[in-house]
Design a protein around this motif. Sequence first.
Motif, mmCIF file in Angstrom:
data_model
loop_
_atom_site.group_PDB
_atom_site.id
_atom_site.type_symbol
_atom_site.label_atom_id
_atom_site.label_comp_id
_atom_site.label_asym_id
_atom_site.label_seq_id
_atom_site.Cartn_x
_atom_site.Cartn_y
_atom_site.Cartn_z
ATOM 1 N N ALA A 338 0.694 -1.294 -0.116
ATOM 2 C CA ALA A 338 0.308 0.103 -0.199
ATOM 3 C C ALA A 338 0.634 1.375 0.681
ATOM 4 C CB ALA A 338 -0.636 -0.162 1.149
ATOM 5 N N GLN A 339 2.041 1.300 0.718
ATOM 6 C CA GLN A 339 2.472 2.886 0.787
ATOM 7 C C GLN A 339 3.736 2.589 -0.651
ATOM 8 O OE1 GLN A 339 5.657 1.303 3.839
ATOM 9 N NE2 GLN A 339 4.140 2.791 5.802
ATOM 10 N N GLU A 340 3.720 1.623 -1.206
ATOM 11 C CA GLU A 340 4.682 1.528 -2.947
ATOM 12 C C GLU A 340 3.725 1.967 -3.905
ATOM 13 O OE1 GLU A 340 7.840 1.511 -3.841
ATOM 14 O OE2 GLU A 340 8.359 1.302 -1.658
ATOM 15 N N GLU A 341 2.537 1.666 -3.251
ATOM 16 C CA GLU A 341 1.206 2.428 -4.031
ATOM 17 C C GLU A 341 1.217 3.977 -4.122
ATOM 18 O OE1 GLU A 341 -2.316 0.204 -3.505
ATOM 19 O OE2 GLU A 341 -1.508 -1.682 -4.453
ATOM 20 N N TRP A 342 0.745 4.022 -2.903
ATOM 21 C CA TRP A 342 1.097 5.484 -2.078
ATOM 22 C C TRP A 342 2.002 6.680 -3.151
ATOM 23 C CZ3 TRP A 342 -2.859 6.772 1.101
ATOM 24 C CH2 TRP A 342 -2.756 8.565 1.232
ATOM 25 N N LYS A 343 3.166 6.458 -3.113
ATOM 26 C CA LYS A 343 4.375 6.904 -3.137
ATOM 27 C C LYS A 343 4.167 7.090 -5.230
ATOM 28 C CE LYS A 343 7.462 5.153 0.317
ATOM 29 N NZ LYS A 343 8.703 4.650 -0.256
ATOM 30 N N LYS A 344 3.787 5.884 -5.654
ATOM 31 C CA LYS A 344 3.317 6.012 -7.006
ATOM 32 C C LYS A 344 1.992 6.607 -7.563
ATOM 33 C CE LYS A 344 4.570 1.528 -8.118
ATOM 34 N NZ LYS A 344 4.598 0.160 -8.237
#
Length: 619
Positions: A338-344
């Motif tokens: 979820a954090q990786e998705e948020w960063k994108k």
Amino acid sequence: MELRDQSLTPQEVQETANLENEAAPAAETVKTDCDTTETGENTPGERPERHRQLSKEEIIEALEKLSALEADDIQAEDVARLKQQFYQLRNDEIRAEREAFEAIEGNDPATFTPTPDPAEEKVKELLNVVKEKKAERRAAIEAVLQANYDRKKAIVEKLREMSADTDNVNRLFPNVREMQTEFKEIGDVPQQVAADLWKNYQDAVEQFYDQLKINKELRDYDFKKNLAEKEALIAEAEKLRAEEDVIVAFKRLQELHEQWRAIGPVSKEVREEIWGRFKTISSEINKKYQDFFVERKARERENEEAKTAICERLEALDFSNLSTYAAWDAMTAEFLKAQEEWKKLGYASRKANNALFARFRALCDKFFAAKAGFFKEMKDVLAKNLERKIALCERAEALKDSTDWRATADELSAMQKEWKTIGAVAKKHSDQVWHRFLAACDYFFEQKKKNTSGTRRNERANLEQKQEIIDKLRAIGESQLSREEAAAQLKELQAEWQSVGHVPFAEKDKIYDAYRAVVNGLYEKFDLSRRGARMESFENSLSEMGGDHNRLLRERERLLRIYEQRRSEILTYENNMGFLSARSKNADSMLRDMQRRMQRLRDDLADLESKIKSIDSKL
């Protein structure tokens, strides 16, 4: 000082108004993103540092330096940044003070009142100083703009008077040129009247040129010069069509329009045509500018929806009852994903972005705090388990040289059973402590075995008997028996094999491999149950181990590790299934595939449970 020297552009006026608004203390908590902006010492004209979080004292020192500058040297963004950093620090202090207040039993959160901060009063005082300076400067600017407007308005009126004096056209023409030059040299006027004033000025000038008979050579020269200047502006505007940055293109277009207004009229024959060309290009660039903000708003709305969906997905995860490392690792993977998705994702709307980030960060903080608590608790449990296992190691090492074979063997067997009841230890100690315990037990039972050499003759007889069983099994494979007859004879010979005692240690693996190979061949030839074959094979392996407690215990530990691995895989599949929706064909197919895999894992668990129970019955 001349009036022109004192004038400022409308943008400078707007900047002054923005700073006045920024200087007011925040009425609510200042929201910040993950990155902070830093401010350091600066001289007039320099910007504060942008990459370091300042302390309160440094912020006040920076504000004192800014407030000592002239109004023109104070940058609004520097004041706003210092104010934002201060209230970020202040909000963190209030939050900590509130948490401490609420942590005290009996305190009502509604009655909480933060402790006054003298630094905050100092910051407000310095911000007001900046605000007052900018307000004074703004008033001075507005006075200059109004004075410029009055002068330009007087020129327009004078031009209108000259337009009506048709008898003195030649005498008045130089005066008109001087007034045009004066009009251009006068500074800016209030923005709300600039367009009307310019239109009136152009009308007055054009009326003068259109209605009065002036020297044709001078008029044509002026028209030609103005036409060349406007053609150059159109060429500049044409280049802006290829500018990728629509904001830069729009701002440059505004500058070209200002220059267009400052240029005098052209001949009546080309006046509409040249303005139409400039207007067409302007309309195209303005359309791109408007479309850019419409598109950006749509992207922000999409990002807001995507970020909201991530928050809702994390809020739906229940990690309150996780009890294994594998389960926590699986849940951690979900949060990291979820954090990786948020960063994108890009920014959402200014109104929602900070609130969404605070919501997302709170969810992540809650999870990782719970995970840290679990690992701390497990660390204590693992430490206690290690103490118990070390104690068993020390007891086993004290007994390994004993010659009281029966009593010591019974005691070591009891200790091995106790070992099984103790939970896991930290991975870095697991193998070390297990091999230490195993070494002590192996040493004793090896010594015991050396003292029981009288069993060698029986082992040799058992070897011959097992070889005869293998020969009988091979005969079944070469026969034409039916499936049921072969299965019955195979079962009898397997039972006979189980009843035969130990064989010499050097021959044990060789004879068992031969037995297993011929049994497997019979299962394939007569299409017998593979699961039953595996269990029979396992039972045969246990029979070969006989009373070797150490080997049995090692086998049990190995099966337990496999068992825990299979359980962890099932938990991972169950967790992943919670994120799939059966509304699409692909999701439905994935669900069925996961269910099949989970069923195979459950079958493996059942086999492992049976094998562990079989070992327990022999310990």
